[in-house]
Design an enzyme around this catalytic site. Sequence first.
Site, short mmCIF file in Angstrom:
data_model
loop_
_atom_site.label_atom_id
_atom_site.label_comp_id
_atom_site.label_asym_id
_atom_site.label_seq_id
_atom_site.Cartn_x
_atom_site.Cartn_y
_atom_site.Cartn_z
N GLU A 114 45.80 -24.42 94.55
CA GLU A 114 44.79 -24.14 95.58
C GLU A 114 43.92 -25.37 95.83
OE1 GLU A 114 42.55 -20.57 94.83
OE2 GLU A 114 44.27 -19.50 94.00
N GLU A 126 43.02 -15.55 87.39
CA GLU A 126 41.62 -15.68 86.96
C GLU A 126 41.24 -14.68 85.87
OE1 GLU A 126 39.18 -15.63 90.48
OE2 GLU A 126 40.22 -17.33 91.38
#
Length: 327
Positions: free
Chosen positions: A263, A155
Site C-alpha cells: 500500500e 492489521e
Amino acid sequence: MVHLKALASGTLFASLASSAVISRQAAASINDAFVAHGKKYFGTCSDQALLQNSQNEAIVRADFGQLTPENSMKWDALEPSQGSFSFAGADFLADYAKTNNKLVRGHTLVWHSQLPSWVQGITDKDTLTEVIKNHITTIMQRYKGQIYAWDVVNEIFDEDGTLRDSVFSQVLGEDFVRIAFETAREADPNAKLYINDYNLDSADYAKTKGMVSYVKKWLDAGVPIDGIGSQSHYSANGFPVSGAKGALTALASTGVSEVAVTELDIEGASSESYLEVVNACLDVSSCVGITVWGVSDKDSWRSSTSPLLFDSNYQAKDAYNAIIDAL
C-alpha cells in the site's frame, strides 16, 4: 529502456482517448520495467468509480500490472448483513482485471475495521468460527482462479508486536489466524495467502519483530501463510525509507515464500524516497512486487500530503520518471 521524459509534458493527458497517448504510456510502463527486473508486478489500488474515470483508468491500463480493490472486497462491502453478499463492486474490478490482463491482490478477508456490527457483536466461539469460514469460502470460491493473492488477515498486531484487541482475538484468541488461513487454502489452493500490516518499516521496531516471531511460530505449526505484506505508508515524522530493505529482509527471514510492498505512499513523493523503496524490493529476492495506494494525489486517502506518483492533474511526477530511468 524507454525513458519517460514525455510524461513530464503538461499536455500529456489532454486527450486520453488518443491511441498515441496510450501508446506512449504503455511504452514507459512502470510495471513492464519492474517485471523486466524479475518481479511479478508494479501495481496500484482502485475500484469501480476510479476505473470509470477515464483519466485514472488510462494510467491504470497502460502503466500498472496489478490491482488491489481499495474497498470493494472488504467485509462491510461484501457481506453487510449475515449471509447476504453484494458482489457488484468486486465483480467490476475482477472483470476489469481479467479483460486488461492485470493481477489482483484480494483485500481483505479478516480485518477489525470496516467490519459490520453483526460480526462485531458475536461472542460465541463456534458461531464466529463458522462466520469466518463462510465469509472466506464464499468470496474466495467466487473468484477462484482470478485472484493471484489474498490478504487473509489484515492489521492484526498492535504497535508493541502483540495481537490487536478485536472481536476475532477476543473470542478466538490467536486461533482465528489458523482458522482463516486454513479455510482460505481449502477455498482456493492456488492463491497466495498473505498476512498484511502497517508500520513494518524498520527491522528493529517492536511490531516488525512481533510479526516475524508470530509468523515463524504459525509456520512451524503448519499454518499455510505464503506471504507478508508491508503496507509502507511513509510520513515525514514516521519511519525513514532507509529502513525499507532491512525491514523486508526481516520479514522474509520468517520463511514465507513471498513478501510485498502492498500500500505504498510517501509524503511528498520525493524521487529519492520512492527509489529507496523500489531498490529495497529489487534487492530482496523474495519481494515479488510493489503496490502504490492510488494513482493520483487527487484520490489518495492522504491527498494533502501529495504521496503518489501522479499529481492531482494526473501528470506523472519526477518520482515516476526517476523510477523508470533507474530501471
